[in-house]
Design a protein around this motif. Structure first.
Motif, PDB file in Angstrom:
ATOM      1  N   HIS A 155      -1.375   3.845  12.961  1.00 16.20           N
ATOM      2  CA  HIS A 155      -1.856   3.946  11.587  1.00 16.20           C
ATOM      3  C   HIS A 155      -1.414   5.313  11.072  1.00 16.20           C
ATOM      4  N   ILE A 156      -0.360   5.317  10.296  1.00 16.32           N
ATOM      5  CA  ILE A 156       0.343   6.542   9.932  1.00 16.32           C
ATOM      6  C   ILE A 156      -0.533   7.528   9.155  1.00 16.32           C
ATOM      7  N   PRO A 157      -1.234   7.104   8.093  1.00 19.55           N
ATOM      8  CA  PRO A 157      -1.974   8.100   7.304  1.00 19.55           C
ATOM      9  C   PRO A 157      -3.058   8.847   8.084  1.00 19.55           C
ATOM     10  N   SER A 158      -3.686   8.183   9.054  1.00 22.29           N
ATOM     11  CA  SER A 158      -4.767   8.834   9.809  1.00 22.29           C
ATOM     12  C   SER A 158      -4.303   9.388  11.150  1.00 22.29           C
ATOM     13  N   ASP A 159      -3.020   9.210  11.485  1.00 25.88           N
ATOM     14  CA  ASP A 159      -2.465   9.671  12.756  1.00 25.88           C
ATOM     15  C   ASP A 159      -3.229   9.073  13.950  1.00 25.88           C
ATOM     16  N   LYS A 160      -3.570   7.765  13.837  1.00 28.81           N
ATOM     17  CA  LYS A 160      -4.271   7.068  14.917  1.00 28.81           C
ATOM     18  C   LYS A 160      -3.290   6.147  15.638  1.00 28.81           C
ATOM     19  N   ASN A 207       0.831  -1.205   0.000  1.00 28.06           N
ATOM     20  CA  ASN A 207       0.000   0.000   0.000  1.00 28.06           C
ATOM     21  C   ASN A 207       0.869   1.259   0.000  1.00 28.06           C
ATOM     22  N   TYR A 208       1.862   1.274   0.875  1.00 23.93           N
ATOM     23  CA  TYR A 208       2.754   2.432   0.990  1.00 23.93           C
ATOM     24  C   TYR A 208       3.446   2.727  -0.342  1.00 23.93           C
ATOM     25  N   LEU A 209       3.994   1.692  -0.966  1.00 26.76           N
ATOM     26  CA  LEU A 209       4.733   1.879  -2.211  1.00 26.76           C
ATOM     27  C   LEU A 209       3.846   2.373  -3.347  1.00 26.76           C
ATOM     28  N   ASN A 210       2.537   2.096  -3.245  1.00 26.48           N
ATOM     29  CA  ASN A 210       1.607   2.502  -4.297  1.00 26.48           C
ATOM     30  C   ASN A 210       0.774   3.721  -3.922  1.00 26.48           C
ATOM     31  N   GLY A 211       1.141   4.382  -2.824  1.00 29.46           N
ATOM     32  CA  GLY A 211       0.456   5.605  -2.442  1.00 29.46           C
ATOM     33  C   GLY A 211      -0.937   5.395  -1.881  1.00 29.46           C
ATOM     34  N   ILE A 212      -1.221   4.196  -1.394  1.00 30.29           N
ATOM     35  CA  ILE A 212      -2.538   3.902  -0.813  1.00 30.29           C
ATOM     36  C   ILE A 212      -2.450   4.175   0.685  1.00 30.29           C
ATOM     37  N   PRO A 213      -3.301   5.019   1.241  1.00 25.85           N
ATOM     38  CA  PRO A 213      -3.142   5.470   2.630  1.00 25.85           C
ATOM     39  C   PRO A 213      -3.658   4.482   3.671  1.00 25.85           C
ATOM     40  N   HIS A 214      -3.053   3.287   3.670  1.00 31.55           N
ATOM     41  CA  HIS A 214      -3.407   2.291   4.688  1.00 31.55           C
ATOM     42  C   HIS A 214      -2.180   1.436   4.984  1.00 31.55           C
ATOM     43  N   TYR A 215      -1.421   1.831   5.996  1.00 33.23           N
ATOM     44  CA  TYR A 215      -0.237   1.108   6.435  1.00 33.23           C
ATOM     45  C   TYR A 215       0.050   1.543   7.869  1.00 33.23           C
ATOM     46  N   SER A 216       0.864   0.766   8.561  1.00 33.28           N
ATOM     47  CA  SER A 216       1.046   1.030   9.986  1.00 33.28           C
ATOM     48  C   SER A 216       2.406   0.556  10.472  1.00 33.28           C
ATOM     49  N   VAL A 217       2.728   1.004  11.669  1.00 40.01           N
ATOM     50  CA  VAL A 217       3.880   0.514  12.428  1.00 40.01           C
ATOM     51  C   VAL A 217       3.321  -0.287  13.587  1.00 40.01           C
ATOM     52  N   GLY A 263      -1.490  -6.148  17.574  1.00 37.59           N
ATOM     53  CA  GLY A 263      -2.922  -6.076  17.311  1.00 37.59           C
ATOM     54  C   GLY A 263      -3.734  -7.041  18.147  1.00 37.59           C
ATOM     55  N   ILE A 264      -3.222  -8.247  18.347  1.00 33.23           N
ATOM     56  CA  ILE A 264      -3.944  -9.230  19.157  1.00 33.23           C
ATOM     57  C   ILE A 264      -4.066  -8.756  20.603  1.00 33.23           C
ATOM     58  N   GLN A 265      -2.983  -8.221  21.165  1.00 34.81           N
ATOM     59  CA  GLN A 265      -3.091  -7.726  22.539  1.00 34.81           C
ATOM     60  C   GLN A 265      -4.088  -6.574  22.642  1.00 34.81           C
ATOM     61  N   ILE A 266      -4.080  -5.693  21.653  1.00 33.25           N
ATOM     62  CA  ILE A 266      -5.006  -4.561  21.678  1.00 33.25           C
ATOM     63  C   ILE A 266      -6.450  -5.061  21.628  1.00 33.25           C
ATOM     64  N   ILE A 267      -6.731  -6.060  20.783  1.00 30.37           N
ATOM     65  CA  ILE A 267      -8.085  -6.632  20.736  1.00 30.37           C
ATOM     66  C   ILE A 267      -8.467  -7.244  22.073  1.00 30.37           C
ATOM     67  N   GLU A 268      -7.573  -8.027  22.644  1.00 26.92           N
ATOM     68  CA  GLU A 268      -7.904  -8.675  23.923  1.00 26.92           C
ATOM     69  C   GLU A 268      -8.130  -7.650  25.026  1.00 26.92           C
ATOM     70  N   GLU A 269      -7.339  -6.598  25.048  1.00 25.75           N
ATOM     71  CA  GLU A 269      -7.528  -5.556  26.055  1.00 25.75           C
ATOM     72  C   GLU A 269      -8.786  -4.724  25.791  1.00 25.75           C
ATOM     73  N   ALA A 270      -9.279  -4.764  24.549  1.00 23.64           N
ATOM     74  CA  ALA A 270     -10.528  -4.069  24.204  1.00 23.64           C
ATOM     75  C   ALA A 270     -11.751  -4.951  24.425  1.00 23.64           C
ATOM     76  N   ALA A 322      -1.971  -5.503  11.072  1.00 26.10           N
ATOM     77  CA  ALA A 322      -1.878  -4.833  12.372  1.00 26.10           C
ATOM     78  C   ALA A 322      -2.937  -3.743  12.496  1.00 26.10           C
ATOM     79  N   ALA A 323      -3.084  -2.923  11.459  1.00 23.00           N
ATOM     80  CA  ALA A 323      -4.079  -1.854  11.489  1.00 23.00           C
ATOM     81  C   ALA A 323      -5.482  -2.420  11.544  1.00 23.00           C
ATOM     82  N   GLU A 324      -5.728  -3.515  10.833  1.00 28.56           N
ATOM     83  CA  GLU A 324      -7.068  -4.089  10.794  1.00 28.56           C
ATOM     84  C   GLU A 324      -7.435  -4.765  12.106  1.00 28.56           C
ATOM     85  N   LEU A 325      -6.479  -5.388  12.760  1.00 29.68           N
ATOM     86  CA  LEU A 325      -6.727  -5.911  14.103  1.00 29.68           C
ATOM     87  C   LEU A 325      -7.098  -4.765  15.047  1.00 29.68           C
TER      88      LEU A 325
END
Length: 196
Positions: free
Chosen positions: A53-58, A26-36, A149-156, A122-125
């Motif tokens: 989620h870098i493009p949305s600053d979330k 996504n990043y290489l093709n300019g699609i705004p959906h990628y994460s760290v 992402g799995i830990q974030i889901i479990e904590e949510a 990761a972003a989708e989790l």
């Protein structure tokens, strides 16, 4: 430290699990959906996870036993109670396209509100943790794709089922959702897997 660029996956705790760019295509093709994605798995200390989620600053965060947060505000999984109302987010690996493996995705298409594919596990989790999707499902994932992402889901308040592949690839299948529909989703995937 474990990452896509740095093995081994079986490093003992405490350990850092890092994916510096989940959604590279996504990043290489300019699609705004990628994460760290960064997870710290402690040995006698709390686990900590971050998905940015870098493009949305979330910034999604979780500390073991302390809940999950988006930009500092508490989040929780959806309250969808029926599989037919569930919105699924997924990914397709090369083996999934083979007809014998596609049954699981066909079942999800038939039994849910719909299926979406975006390209950053990761972003989708994290989006499931925030209630934007009801179910995450993907067949071939590595620990750096899923640890935070799995830990974030479990904590949510969500539930996660992980099935390791019985081969040398050290990959796993992950299904994550809210508690109300989790067992039904697991049963659906399991029954459609009989032909694999």
């Amino acid at each position: 430290m474990i990452s896509e660029e740095s093995y081994p996956e079986f490093a003992t705790k405490p350990r850092w699990i890092v994916d510096p760019l989940d959604g590279r295509v996504n990043y290489l093709n300019g699609i705004p959906h990628y994460s760290v994605s960064i997870a710290f798995e402690g040995a006698g200390t709390a686990d900590v996870s971050v998905v940015y989620h870098i493009p949305s600053d979330k910034l999604f965060t979780a500390i073991e036993g302390q809940g999950a947060y988006l930009n500092g505000r508490p989040i929780s999984v959806s309250e969808t109670t029926t599989l037919s109302d569930a919105l699924v987010v997924t990914g397709f690996d090369p083996t999934t396209i083979k007809s014998q493996n596609f049954n699981q995705f066909r079942s999800l298409l038939d039994q849910t509100q719909g299926v979406r594919r975006f390209g950053s596990a990761a972003a989708e989790l994290a989006m499931v943790a925030n209630g934007k999707f009801d179910i995450f499902f993907e067949r071939v994932l590595s620990v750096w794709d899923t640890a935070a992402g799995i830990q974030i889901i479990e904590e949510a308040g969500g539930k996660v089922t992980r099935i390791e592949q019985l081969d040398s690839s050290n990959r796993e299948m992950v299904l994550a959702s809210n508690p109300q529909i989790h067992q039904e989703a697991v049963s659906l995937i399991s029954s459609s897997n009989q032909g694999d």
